[in-house]
Design a protein around this motif. Structure first.
Motif, PDB file in Angstrom:
ATOM      1  N   GLY A  90     -18.992  41.024 -12.069  1.00 32.67           N
ATOM      2  CA  GLY A  90     -19.242  42.296 -11.239  1.00 32.67           C
ATOM      3  C   GLY A  90     -17.826  42.876 -10.903  1.00 32.67           C
ATOM      4  N   PRO A  91     -17.633  43.630  -9.933  1.00 32.26           N
ATOM      5  CA  PRO A  91     -16.236  44.417  -9.619  1.00 32.26           C
ATOM      6  C   PRO A  91     -14.983  43.169  -9.449  1.00 32.26           C
ATOM      7  N   ALA A  92     -14.012  43.638  -9.528  1.00 25.97           N
ATOM      8  CA  ALA A  92     -12.715  42.782  -9.729  1.00 25.97           C
ATOM      9  C   ALA A  92     -11.731  43.485  -8.976  1.00 25.97           C
ATOM     10  N   ASP A  93     -10.761  42.931  -8.609  1.00 29.31           N
ATOM     11  CA  ASP A  93      -9.500  43.427  -8.113  1.00 29.31           C
ATOM     12  C   ASP A  93      -8.520  43.422  -8.966  1.00 29.31           C
ATOM     13  N   GLN A  94      -8.427  43.108 -10.224  1.00 29.04           N
ATOM     14  CA  GLN A  94      -7.284  42.988 -10.875  1.00 29.04           C
ATOM     15  C   GLN A  94      -6.395  44.507 -10.952  1.00 29.04           C
ATOM     16  N   ARG A  95      -5.239  44.378 -11.105  1.00 32.93           N
ATOM     17  CA  ARG A  95      -4.115  45.654 -11.101  1.00 32.93           C
ATOM     18  C   ARG A  95      -4.713  46.322 -12.384  1.00 32.93           C
ATOM     19  N   VAL A  96      -4.989  45.813 -13.339  1.00 32.34           N
ATOM     20  CA  VAL A  96      -5.234  46.541 -14.725  1.00 32.34           C
ATOM     21  C   VAL A  96      -6.906  46.005 -14.882  1.00 32.34           C
ATOM     22  N   PRO A  97      -7.829  47.021 -14.791  1.00 31.36           N
ATOM     23  CA  PRO A  97      -9.017  46.592 -15.043  1.00 31.36           C
ATOM     24  C   PRO A  97      -9.251  46.013 -16.408  1.00 31.36           C
ATOM     25  N   VAL A  98     -10.210  45.221 -16.438  1.00 35.38           N
ATOM     26  CA  VAL A  98     -10.683  44.348 -17.638  1.00 35.38           C
ATOM     27  C   VAL A  98     -12.220  44.754 -17.981  1.00 35.38           C
ATOM     28  N   ASN A  99     -12.601  45.516 -18.833  1.00 35.66           N
ATOM     29  CA  ASN A  99     -13.765  46.087 -19.246  1.00 35.66           C
ATOM     30  C   ASN A  99     -14.238  45.407 -20.280  1.00 35.66           C
ATOM     31  N   GLY A 100     -15.631  45.381 -20.425  1.00 29.97           N
ATOM     32  CA  GLY A 100     -16.188  44.819 -21.798  1.00 29.97           C
ATOM     33  C   GLY A 100     -17.092  45.704 -22.624  1.00 29.97           C
ATOM     34  N   LEU A 101     -16.858  45.385 -23.894  1.00 26.19           N
ATOM     35  CA  LEU A 101     -17.760  46.078 -24.979  1.00 26.19           C
ATOM     36  C   LEU A 101     -19.095  46.166 -24.732  1.00 26.19           C
ATOM     37  N   LEU A 102     -19.621  44.815 -24.242  1.00 23.99           N
ATOM     38  CA  LEU A 102     -21.169  44.576 -24.230  1.00 23.99           C
ATOM     39  C   LEU A 102     -21.317  45.372 -22.845  1.00 23.99           C
ATOM     40  N   ARG A 103     -20.621  45.090 -21.702  1.00 26.93           N
ATOM     41  CA  ARG A 103     -21.037  45.639 -20.540  1.00 26.93           C
ATOM     42  C   ARG A 103     -21.059  47.316 -20.558  1.00 26.93           C
ATOM     43  N   LEU A 104     -19.978  47.804 -21.232  1.00 32.77           N
ATOM     44  CA  LEU A 104     -20.055  49.370 -21.290  1.00 32.77           C
ATOM     45  C   LEU A 104     -21.360  49.912 -22.151  1.00 32.77           C
ATOM     46  N   SER A 105     -21.433  49.281 -23.261  1.00 28.17           N
ATOM     47  CA  SER A 105     -22.392  49.747 -24.265  1.00 28.17           C
ATOM     48  C   SER A 105     -23.762  49.336 -23.522  1.00 28.17           C
ATOM     49  N   SER A 106     -24.063  48.154 -23.101  1.00 30.16           N
ATOM     50  CA  SER A 106     -25.286  47.896 -22.521  1.00 30.16           C
ATOM     51  C   SER A 106     -25.880  48.487 -21.434  1.00 30.16           C
ATOM     52  N   MET A 107     -24.853  48.694 -20.521  1.00 31.44           N
ATOM     53  CA  MET A 107     -25.038  49.737 -19.287  1.00 31.44           C
ATOM     54  C   MET A 107     -25.330  51.100 -19.575  1.00 31.44           C
ATOM     55  N   THR A 108     -24.547  51.565 -20.433  1.00 27.37           N
ATOM     56  CA  THR A 108     -25.074  53.020 -21.023  1.00 27.37           C
ATOM     57  C   THR A 108     -26.299  53.175 -21.475  1.00 27.37           C
ATOM     58  N   LEU A 109     -26.977  52.288 -22.380  1.00 30.07           N
ATOM     59  CA  LEU A 109     -28.236  52.248 -22.809  1.00 30.07           C
ATOM     60  C   LEU A 109     -29.306  52.333 -21.630  1.00 30.07           C
TER      61      LEU A 109
END
Length: 215
Positions: A90-109
């Motif tokens: 879920g959401p995180a508070d990192q200074r630099v966001p860490v995002n995922g290939l699966l999360r981005l592609s699957s959520m787009t679909l």
């Protein structure tokens, strides 16, 4: 936009070079990606749950070290793995966001109301990918996950991977998948010869990153 990517496994220099060239080819205008090897503490392949957990820890450590470097002014970190190691569910508070290939592609679909499946190299990867999709709340969109039962060498051998795809994609299409996520971030898939659209998660994720930045 500067992105850092870290491999999920310890790789030889020639494979890092191949994967970096793939990122250079797929990156949309305005995005530069630096791929780094995770280091010798990581496994050489992902073949069971233990190796996946070790990979996750080593990727998280490598990302933390890179972000802390002087001049480490990354805009985003995208681990080089469809299992999204070190990516928060879920959401995180990192200074630099860490995002995922699966999360981005699957959520787009899912956002397009596309029912999708996925193909993976082995059972352990399939189980972890399913866990990730469930954590992202996407169960209702998943038609199934097919296991290709391929050796690790098939990742760099596109012909071997593509030869195994046909029957798996057809089976997922029969289960209602309009699209199939190719469950490896480093494989080039032949287009236009399968029973459903085969989605390259790396290519789609990079497009989403740039589109999100532009908006």
């Amino acid at each position: 936009m500067r992105a850092l990517s870290v491999t999920p496994i310890h790789l030889p220099p020639e494979e890092i070079t191949r994967r970096q060239a793939r990122y250079d080819r797929l990156a949309p205008a305005g995005l530069s990606i630096e791929l780094r090897d995770v280091g010798p503490g990581a496994p050489g392949s992902l073949d069971d749950e233990e190796s996946i957990r070790v990979s996750e820890r080593e990727v998280a450590a490598a990302v933390a070290a890179a972000v802390a470097e002087p001049g480490g002014d990354w805009d985003v970190v995208v681990p080089d793995c469809v299992l999204d190691p070190a990516v928060p569910d879920g959401p995180a508070d990192q200074r630099v966001p860490v995002n995922g290939l699966l999360r981005l592609s699957s959520m787009t679909l899912a956002a397009k109301n596309v029912r999708f499946g996925a193909v993976v190299r082995n059972e352990a990867i399939g189980a972890e990918l399913g866990r990730r999709l469930k954590a992202y709340g996407l169960d209702a969109y998943v038609a199934g996950i097919a296991v290709l039962e391929l050796p690790f060498d098939a990742v760099a051998e596109g012909e071997t991977w593509n030869a195994a795809l046909g029957a798996a994609v057809d089976a997922l299409a029969a289960q209602g998948a309009a699209a199939v996520i190719n469950g490896c971030s480093a494989v080039d898939v032949e287009e236009g010869r399968f029973g459903a659209e085969v989605v390259d998660p790396t290519a789609l994720a990079l497009q989403v990153l740039v589109a999100g930045r532009a908006s």
